[in-house]
Design an enzyme around this catalytic site. Structure first.
Site, PDB file in Angstrom:
ATOM      1  N   ASN A   1       0.855  -1.193  -0.063  1.00 58.24           N
ATOM      2  CA  ASN A   1      -0.119  -0.087  -0.238  1.00 58.24           C
ATOM      3  C   ASN A   1       0.872   1.225  -0.060  1.00 58.24           C
ATOM      4  OD1 ASN A   1      -0.360   1.785   2.756  1.00 58.24           O
ATOM      5  ND2 ASN A   1       0.337  -0.315   3.103  1.00 58.24           N
TER       6      ASN A   1
ATOM      7  N   CYS B   1       5.298   5.673   9.288  1.00 59.51           N
ATOM      8  CA  CYS B   1       4.727   5.549   8.262  1.00 59.51           C
ATOM      9  C   CYS B   1       5.765   5.941   7.153  1.00 59.51           C
ATOM     10  CB  CYS B   1       3.708   6.795   8.104  1.00 59.51           C
ATOM     11  SG  CYS B   1       2.880   6.720   6.182  1.00 59.51           S
TER      12      CYS B   1
ATOM     13  N   GLY C   1       2.221  -7.763  12.510  1.00 61.80           N
ATOM     14  CA  GLY C   1       3.030  -8.344  11.178  1.00 61.80           C
ATOM     15  C   GLY C   1       2.669  -9.606  10.768  1.00 61.80           C
TER      16      GLY C   1
ATOM     17  N   LEU D   1       5.096   6.780  14.343  1.00 55.02           N
ATOM     18  CA  LEU D   1       6.772   6.930  14.120  1.00 55.02           C
ATOM     19  C   LEU D   1       7.216   6.260  13.056  1.00 55.02           C
ATOM     20  CD1 LEU D   1       8.008   7.448  17.973  1.00 55.02           C
ATOM     21  CD2 LEU D   1       6.804   9.140  16.339  1.00 55.02           C
TER      22      LEU D   1
ATOM     23  N   GLY E   1       1.206  -8.207   5.705  1.00 53.70           N
ATOM     24  CA  GLY E   1       0.804  -9.685   5.395  1.00 53.70           C
ATOM     25  C   GLY E   1       2.010 -10.542   5.736  1.00 53.70           C
TER      26      GLY E   1
HETATM   27  C1  FMN Z   1      -3.491   0.218   3.474  1.00 56.26           C
HETATM   28  C2  FMN Z   1      -2.933   0.147   4.661  1.00 56.26           C
HETATM   29  C3  FMN Z   1      -2.952   1.441   5.486  1.00 56.26           C
HETATM   30  C4  FMN Z   1      -2.315   1.638   6.564  1.00 56.26           C
HETATM   31  N1  FMN Z   1      -2.358   2.867   7.348  1.00 56.26           N
HETATM   32  C5  FMN Z   1      -1.602   2.961   8.501  1.00 56.26           C
HETATM   33  C6  FMN Z   1      -1.916   3.990   9.326  1.00 56.26           C
HETATM   34  O1  FMN Z   1      -2.379   5.074   8.969  1.00 56.26           O
HETATM   35  N2  FMN Z   1      -1.191   4.160  10.301  1.00 56.26           N
HETATM   36  C7  FMN Z   1      -0.284   3.172  10.990  1.00 56.26           C
HETATM   37  O2  FMN Z   1       0.082   3.319  12.015  1.00 56.26           O
HETATM   38  N3  FMN Z   1      -0.184   2.146  10.279  1.00 56.26           N
HETATM   39  C8  FMN Z   1      -0.979   1.912   8.969  1.00 56.26           C
HETATM   40  N4  FMN Z   1      -0.796   0.788   8.254  1.00 56.26           N
HETATM   41  C9  FMN Z   1       0.043  -0.484   8.706  1.00 56.26           C
HETATM   42  C10 FMN Z   1      -0.697  -1.359   9.443  1.00 56.26           C
HETATM   43  O3  FMN Z   1      -1.283  -0.945  10.760  1.00 56.26           O
HETATM   44  C11 FMN Z   1       0.216  -2.570  10.044  1.00 56.26           C
HETATM   45  O4  FMN Z   1       1.199  -2.111  10.773  1.00 56.26           O
HETATM   46  C12 FMN Z   1       0.773  -3.225   9.021  1.00 56.26           C
HETATM   47  O5  FMN Z   1      -0.004  -3.428   7.977  1.00 56.26           O
HETATM   48  C13 FMN Z   1       1.186  -4.674   9.077  1.00 56.26           C
HETATM   49  O6  FMN Z   1       0.179  -5.408   9.709  1.00 56.26           O
HETATM   50  P1  FMN Z   1      -0.442  -6.834   8.721  1.00 56.26           P
HETATM   51  O7  FMN Z   1       0.828  -7.738   8.262  1.00 56.26           O
HETATM   52  O8  FMN Z   1      -1.340  -7.327   9.433  1.00 56.26           O
HETATM   53  O9  FMN Z   1      -0.712  -6.180   7.528  1.00 56.26           O
HETATM   54  C14 FMN Z   1      -1.507   0.584   7.176  1.00 56.26           C
HETATM   55  C15 FMN Z   1      -1.503  -0.580   6.291  1.00 56.26           C
HETATM   56  C16 FMN Z   1      -2.281  -0.780   5.313  1.00 56.26           C
HETATM   57  C17 FMN Z   1      -2.158  -1.998   4.554  1.00 56.26           C
END
Ligand code: FMN
Length: 373
Positions: free
Chosen positions: A88, A154, A275, A152, A248
């Protein structure tokens, strides 16, 4: 005695240790309401900021799938195949603080026993920017937020004083945490970027700044793949692409490696793991390494946008695991494998010969010859 899934983390009580992470599943009141109805113990809101946000003209997220029959790893070549990752380049919430404030209040009034953590983000390059952190914190806690998660991490900010650029600078990690702690009446978590040489450095800085917990991982900096037929990036706008974030299944091993570094360095610290979690077997990695809660994004996005089946699987999996092993609460197994991660030379060799981790006693790295003069 029965199994108790509730946990206390940074002084906050959760019905279960499973949270939706800050991302599209928590971008609106209706999503958060549905998430709580589905059984999530807590949510971290989509990150709220004060600067204007406009997303790219095109899809913000896609999912990469591995098709072993076709031999492809692709975002665009069908939904067949195993999920590899999400990619993303979505920015933080495009809704204003004024939009969020009444919604935080309404959600907390409707679900007083569920935890709402406000994810917040501002710059760090001036006193005015640092003041934005204070403003965000004051408003969100006055509306009833149970805690803060400082973004801290993005990975796609152009600004040098924002997002993961703060997370890459230990001094800024401390300063920003301290600034929020000055005004916070609720716990403050720091969400760090995995994109540094040694995350223990930034975790230490966040704790020195007063953080009640450290959260990791945000997504990993990455690009979409190039389609061999069109020679275009699989995700682009007018042929152009910019660094985005990978989440993912693909990031689970990397993310637990980062977490293991931190939980070993700070065995008494509080950690929330993120994660690659979609079921309890994956969440268990984080718990066994010492995490007190875990968070989910990609798996929830793919399950009716807020993960109603994911949370059911997580809760059922945890209950079954605990019953089988006769654990009563998370504390009975949290951190059980933290001390199994050691330096390479501590791993047994096939015979009695020792290994000194590449140092000279091993024999193939002769000591430097002293200069004559
Ligand atoms: C489309 C999208 C938008 C995200 N927006 C944010 C956000 O606004 N703030 C943040 O701290 N993390 C954001 N993340 C990160 C997720 O909170 C998470 O840390 C990351 O996707 C890893 O987790 P996962 O493996 O379960 O996806 C975003 C992730 C995705 C895929």
């Amino acid at each position: 005695m029965g199994v108790d899934l509730s946990v206390s983390f940074t002084g906050i009580r959760f019905n279960n240790p499973f949270l939706l992470s800050s991302a599209p599943p928590t971008e609106s009141e209706s999503n958060i309401t549905r998430a709580f109805e589905a059984g999530w113990g807590g949510v971290v809101t989509k990150t709220i900021g004060l600067h204007p946000v406009v997303n790219v003209a095109g899809p913000k997220t896609k999912f990469l799938r591995a098709n072993t029959e076709a031999g492809t790893l692709s975002m665009n070549k069908g939904r067949a195949g195993a999920l590899h990752s999400s990619w993303n380049w979505e920015l933080i919430s495009d809704k204003t603080l004024d939009w969020w404030a009444p919604r935080i209040r309404r959600i907390k009034q409707a679900f007083p026993d569920r935890v709402l953590i406000a994810s917040i983000m501002a710059g760090s390059g001036s006193d005015r920017e640092l003041d934005h952190w204070r403003t965000l914190a004051r408003v969100c806690q006055d509306e009833g937020a149970d805690g803060f998660e400082l973004n801290l991490s993005c990975p796609h900010m152009d600004r040098a004083d924002m997002g993961s650029n703060i997370g890459k600078d230990q001094k800024l990690c401390s300063v920003v945490t301290q600034v929020v702690k000055e005004v916070a009446r609720v716990p403050v978590w720091a969400k760090l970027t995995p994109s540094t040489t040694d995350i223990v450095v930034e975790a230490g800085a966040a704790f020195r700044g007063g953080a009640d917990a450290v959260v990791s991982s945000n997504t990993y900096p990455s690009l979409p793949l190039i389609d061999p037929d069109t020679l275009e990036f699989e995700m682009n706008v007018d042929g152009l692409v910019s660094s985005g974030g990978l989440g993912g299944p693909a990031i689970l091993p990397q993310s637990i490696a980062k977490m293991a570094q931190m939980t070993r360095a700070f065995p008494d610290g509080s950690f929330s793991g993120i994660g690659g979690i979609s079921d309890f077997s994956q969440a268990l990695n984080y718990f066994l390494l010492g995490c007190g809660t875990v968070q989910v994004c990609t798996a929830a996005m793919l399950d009716h946008a807020v993960g109603p089946n994911v949370i059911k699987t997580l809760v059922a999996g945890m209950r079954e695991f605990m019953e089988k092993r006769e654990y009563q609460r998370l504390e009975d197994f949290r951190g059980l494998r933290r001390d199994r991660v050691v330096s390479h030379s501590e791993i047994r060799r096939p015979d009695d010969s020792g290994y000194q981790g590449g140092y000279e006693a091993e024999g193939y790295a002769p000591p430097p010859v002293p200069a004559r003069g």
